[in-house]
Write a protein that holds these residues in place. Structure first.
Motif, PDB file in Angstrom:
ATOM      1  N   TYR A  62      65.583  50.980  -3.584  1.00 46.78           N
ATOM      2  CA  TYR A  62      64.799  50.284  -4.411  1.00 46.78           C
ATOM      3  C   TYR A  62      65.799  48.912  -5.201  1.00 46.78           C
ATOM      4  CZ  TYR A  62      60.920  53.746  -4.077  1.00 46.78           C
ATOM      5  OH  TYR A  62      60.065  54.687  -3.512  1.00 46.78           O
ATOM      6  N   GLU A  63      66.722  49.617  -5.429  1.00 43.59           N
ATOM      7  CA  GLU A  63      67.697  48.737  -6.392  1.00 43.59           C
ATOM      8  C   GLU A  63      68.299  47.692  -5.707  1.00 43.59           C
ATOM      9  OE1 GLU A  63      70.223  49.622 -10.396  1.00 43.59           O
ATOM     10  OE2 GLU A  63      70.685  50.757  -8.663  1.00 43.59           O
ATOM     11  N   LYS A  64      68.969  48.393  -4.625  1.00 43.89           N
ATOM     12  CA  LYS A  64      69.994  47.343  -3.838  1.00 43.89           C
ATOM     13  C   LYS A  64      69.532  47.243  -2.412  1.00 43.89           C
ATOM     14  CE  LYS A  64      73.269  50.244  -5.880  1.00 43.89           C
ATOM     15  NZ  LYS A  64      74.201  51.133  -5.750  1.00 43.89           N
ATOM     16  N   GLY A  65      68.569  47.933  -1.988  1.00 38.53           N
ATOM     17  CA  GLY A  65      68.227  47.784  -0.380  1.00 38.53           C
ATOM     18  C   GLY A  65      69.184  48.431   0.094  1.00 38.53           C
ATOM     19  N   ASP A  66      69.953  49.586  -0.292  1.00 38.60           N
ATOM     20  CA  ASP A  66      70.638  50.432   0.511  1.00 38.60           C
ATOM     21  C   ASP A  66      69.771  51.672   0.949  1.00 38.60           C
ATOM     22  OD1 ASP A  66      72.425  52.458   1.009  1.00 38.60           O
ATOM     23  OD2 ASP A  66      73.604  52.373  -0.652  1.00 38.60           O
ATOM     24  N   ASN A  67      69.667  51.717   2.326  1.00 34.31           N
ATOM     25  CA  ASN A  67      68.866  52.590   2.983  1.00 34.31           C
ATOM     26  C   ASN A  67      69.482  53.868   3.532  1.00 34.31           C
ATOM     27  OD1 ASN A  67      66.542  51.129   2.587  1.00 34.31           O
ATOM     28  ND2 ASN A  67      66.673  49.856   4.613  1.00 34.31           N
ATOM     29  N   SER A  68      70.759  54.043   2.964  1.00 34.82           N
ATOM     30  CA  SER A  68      71.526  54.926   3.762  1.00 34.82           C
ATOM     31  C   SER A  68      71.173  56.391   3.548  1.00 34.82           C
ATOM     32  CB  SER A  68      73.106  55.030   3.372  1.00 34.82           C
ATOM     33  OG  SER A  68      73.340  54.767   2.019  1.00 34.82           O
ATOM     34  N   ASN A  69      70.589  56.767   2.421  1.00 35.64           N
ATOM     35  CA  ASN A  69      69.864  58.002   2.112  1.00 35.64           C
ATOM     36  C   ASN A  69      68.448  58.147   2.490  1.00 35.64           C
ATOM     37  OD1 ASN A  69      71.753  59.872   1.500  1.00 35.64           O
ATOM     38  ND2 ASN A  69      71.859  59.070  -0.693  1.00 35.64           N
ATOM     39  N   VAL A  70      67.724  56.992   3.035  1.00 26.96           N
ATOM     40  CA  VAL A  70      66.267  57.014   3.360  1.00 26.96           C
ATOM     41  C   VAL A  70      65.847  57.693   4.690  1.00 26.96           C
ATOM     42  CG1 VAL A  70      64.133  55.479   3.534  1.00 26.96           C
ATOM     43  CG2 VAL A  70      65.823  54.883   1.929  1.00 26.96           C
ATOM     44  N   VAL A  71      65.145  58.750   4.479  1.00 24.47           N
ATOM     45  CA  VAL A  71      64.914  59.150   5.847  1.00 24.47           C
ATOM     46  C   VAL A  71      63.462  58.508   6.073  1.00 24.47           C
ATOM     47  CG1 VAL A  71      63.860  61.502   6.720  1.00 24.47           C
ATOM     48  CG2 VAL A  71      65.691  61.713   4.897  1.00 24.47           C
ATOM     49  N   ALA A  72      63.414  57.869   7.229  1.00 25.38           N
ATOM     50  CA  ALA A  72      62.261  57.224   7.706  1.00 25.38           C
ATOM     51  C   ALA A  72      61.059  57.965   7.635  1.00 25.38           C
ATOM     52  CB  ALA A  72      62.652  56.461   9.096  1.00 25.38           C
ATOM     53  N   THR A  73      60.040  57.502   7.182  1.00 25.65           N
ATOM     54  CA  THR A  73      58.797  58.193   7.110  1.00 25.65           C
ATOM     55  C   THR A  73      58.272  58.196   8.589  1.00 25.65           C
ATOM     56  OG1 THR A  73      57.463  56.095   6.972  1.00 25.65           O
ATOM     57  CG2 THR A  73      58.079  56.919   4.862  1.00 25.65           C
ATOM     58  N   ASP A  74      58.882  57.542   9.363  1.00 20.01           N
ATOM     59  CA  ASP A  74      58.479  57.726  10.777  1.00 20.01           C
ATOM     60  C   ASP A  74      59.377  58.993  11.472  1.00 20.01           C
ATOM     61  OD1 ASP A  74      57.280  56.856  13.396  1.00 20.01           O
ATOM     62  OD2 ASP A  74      59.174  56.903  14.139  1.00 20.01           O
ATOM     63  N   SER A  75      60.302  59.443  10.776  1.00 20.66           N
ATOM     64  CA  SER A  75      61.098  60.732  11.235  1.00 20.66           C
ATOM     65  C   SER A  75      60.423  61.842  10.598  1.00 20.66           C
ATOM     66  CB  SER A  75      62.495  60.727  10.721  1.00 20.66           C
ATOM     67  OG  SER A  75      63.088  59.567  11.060  1.00 20.66           O
ATOM     68  N   MET A  76      59.835  61.536   9.420  1.00 17.91           N
ATOM     69  CA  MET A  76      59.054  62.478   8.815  1.00 17.91           C
ATOM     70  C   MET A  76      57.747  63.122   9.380  1.00 17.91           C
ATOM     71  SD  MET A  76      58.560  61.386   4.711  1.00 17.91           S
ATOM     72  CE  MET A  76      60.243  60.896   3.832  1.00 17.91           C
ATOM     73  N   LYS A  77      57.172  62.080  10.292  1.00 15.39           N
ATOM     74  CA  LYS A  77      56.153  62.403  10.960  1.00 15.39           C
ATOM     75  C   LYS A  77      56.646  63.271  11.981  1.00 15.39           C
ATOM     76  CE  LYS A  77      55.414  59.275  13.860  1.00 15.39           C
ATOM     77  NZ  LYS A  77      56.064  58.876  15.036  1.00 15.39           N
ATOM     78  N   ASN A  78      57.645  62.892  12.778  1.00 14.95           N
ATOM     79  CA  ASN A  78      57.993  63.702  13.942  1.00 14.95           C
ATOM     80  C   ASN A  78      58.430  65.035  13.355  1.00 14.95           C
ATOM     81  OD1 ASN A  78      57.727  61.450  15.424  1.00 14.95           O
ATOM     82  ND2 ASN A  78      59.823  60.709  15.197  1.00 14.95           N
ATOM     83  N   PHE A  79      58.955  65.145  12.089  1.00 14.55           N
ATOM     84  CA  PHE A  79      59.462  66.446  11.603  1.00 14.55           C
ATOM     85  C   PHE A  79      58.255  67.497  11.544  1.00 14.55           C
ATOM     86  CE2 PHE A  79      61.022  69.681   8.676  1.00 14.55           C
ATOM     87  CZ  PHE A  79      62.242  69.683   9.042  1.00 14.55           C
ATOM     88  N   VAL A  80      57.148  66.773  11.002  1.00 11.54           N
ATOM     89  CA  VAL A  80      56.150  67.444  10.763  1.00 11.54           C
ATOM     90  C   VAL A  80      55.223  68.042  12.029  1.00 11.54           C
ATOM     91  CG1 VAL A  80      53.630  67.344  10.183  1.00 11.54           C
ATOM     92  CG2 VAL A  80      55.103  66.189   8.838  1.00 11.54           C
ATOM     93  N   LEU A  81      55.201  67.354  13.219  1.00 11.28           N
ATOM     94  CA  LEU A  81      54.885  67.619  14.567  1.00 11.28           C
ATOM     95  C   LEU A  81      55.751  68.667  15.082  1.00 11.28           C
ATOM     96  CD1 LEU A  81      53.756  64.097  15.511  1.00 11.28           C
ATOM     97  CD2 LEU A  81      52.351  66.122  14.823  1.00 11.28           C
ATOM     98  N   ARG A  82      57.011  68.451  14.835  1.00 11.01           N
ATOM     99  CA  ARG A  82      57.990  69.671  15.519  1.00 11.01           C
ATOM    100  C   ARG A  82      57.816  71.163  14.791  1.00 11.01           C
ATOM    101  NH1 ARG A  82      62.634  67.126  17.200  1.00 11.01           N
ATOM    102  NH2 ARG A  82      62.002  65.302  18.343  1.00 11.01           N
TER     103      ARG A  82
END
Ligand SMILES: O=c1[nH]c(=O)c2[nH]c(=O)[nH]c2[nH]1
Length: 310
Positions: A62-82
């Motif tokens: 949010y603060e710096k646009g640093d996404n290095s720790n951001v788990v993409a919500t798209d990956s979360m969707k795949n995680f849920v399905l697996r």
């Protein structure tokens, strides 16, 4: 505080649709007098899942646009399905706990989670079989009535192990119309009162019910002996509504709450949200006074809430 601001953040994926076929059957349920439900085959285990992730580690995005720790919500969707594929249990709550624990195990920078699920109900289809009708074992019809919900909060203890910090189970969207056997009389009257007293009214309610266990082990145990199936809760509420001649919706939900806490000692709290959708009488038969026609009232509706704890 960061950059002079205090902040509160979360992010996640909402309404991930999951249709798992041939899940583990729900067995071992203790019977109750108000319900014929003692289990289900879970041939089609369908739900929508929300994942909400909490953690200060996500603030740099949010603060710096640093996404290095951001788990993409798209990956979360795949995680849920697996996870839906590998889950070996038989309940909505069990699946959410399994999913939540595995998410925290996989992503050490997630501090806490809320995982919620909404049943996508399907009914059995009756089909002819040897001169009788039986439930098809392969065909299910999507139902748009009431459905089970659950929401689990998972956090980490001092050793970073996942712990269940809060939970709420429910059955929402009931719409129940009782044609006789409800009254609303002797209420407070003043210059604003236009509502007539009704000794016998047709009571139409929308109802959501929620419950919490005293011990989460009862919700999650693999033997299901003290598991409270949403189907039994729904049947119990319907039985109470059928049997009980109420003085008001307040009176009715209190009776429902008492019966639930009596029937399920493993529950610590039950709560209700009831809408009064009672219709207005428009015409009465001159031949049989039981025969009446009702129509929609003024669109505002009464809202009645109750939380009952031990
Ligand atoms: O069951 C009821 N409770 C109320 O508080 C109320 N108020 C109202 O107008 N009708 C009803 N019915």
């Amino acid at each position: 505080m960061s950059g002079g601001y205090s902040f509160d953040i979360s992010y996640g994926k909402m309404r991930v649709p999951v249709y798992r076929v041939y899940a583990t059957p729900l067995e071992g349920i203790s019977a109750i007098p108000e319900s014929a439900f003692t289990g289900r085959p879970n041939t089609l285990f369908a739900l929508e899942v929300d994942v909400e992730v909490f953690g200060r580690n996500f603030f740099p995005a949010y603060e710096k646009g640093d996404n290095s720790n951001v788990v993409a919500t798209d990956s979360m969707k795949n995680f849920v399905l697996r996870q839906a594929l590998s889950y070996e249990g038989a309940t909505l709550e069990g699946f959410l706990e399994y999913l939540g624990r595995n998410l925290l195990a996989a992503y050490s920078h997630m501090e806490a989670l809320r995982v919620s699920g909404r049943e996508l109900p399907f009914h059995y289809v009756p089909v002819p079989h040897q001169e009788r009708f039986e439930q098809s074992e392969v065909l299910f019809s999507r139902a748009h009535g009431d459905y089970a919900v659950a929401s689990l909060d998972l956090a980490r203890d001092e050793q970073q192990h996942p712990t269940l910090s809060n939970h709420r189970c429910g059955q929402v969207g009931l719409e129940l119309f009782k044609v006789t056997g409800s009254s609303f009389t002797r209420f407070y009257r003043d210059e604003y009162t236009t509502l007539p007293e009704r000794e016998d009214r047709p009571l139409f309610i929308y109802l959501d019910v929620f419950w919490k266990y005293g011990e989460v082990a009862d919700m999650l145990a693999a033997d299901h002996q003290r598991y409270v199936p949403a189907e039994q809760v729904r049947d119990l509420l319907q039985t109470v509504f059928h049997e009980f001649v109420s003085e008001s919706i307040q009176h009715l939900v209190y009776e429902m709450g008492k019966r639930l806490l009596d029937r399920f000692p493993q529950l610590a709290e039950v709560s209700f949200e009831a809408q009064n959708r009672t219709r207005d009488p428009m015409a009465v038969s001159s031949v049989d006074e039981r025969v009446k026609v009702y129509s929609d009232p003024f669109p505002a509706y009464g809202l009645i809430k109750l939380t009952l704890s031990r």
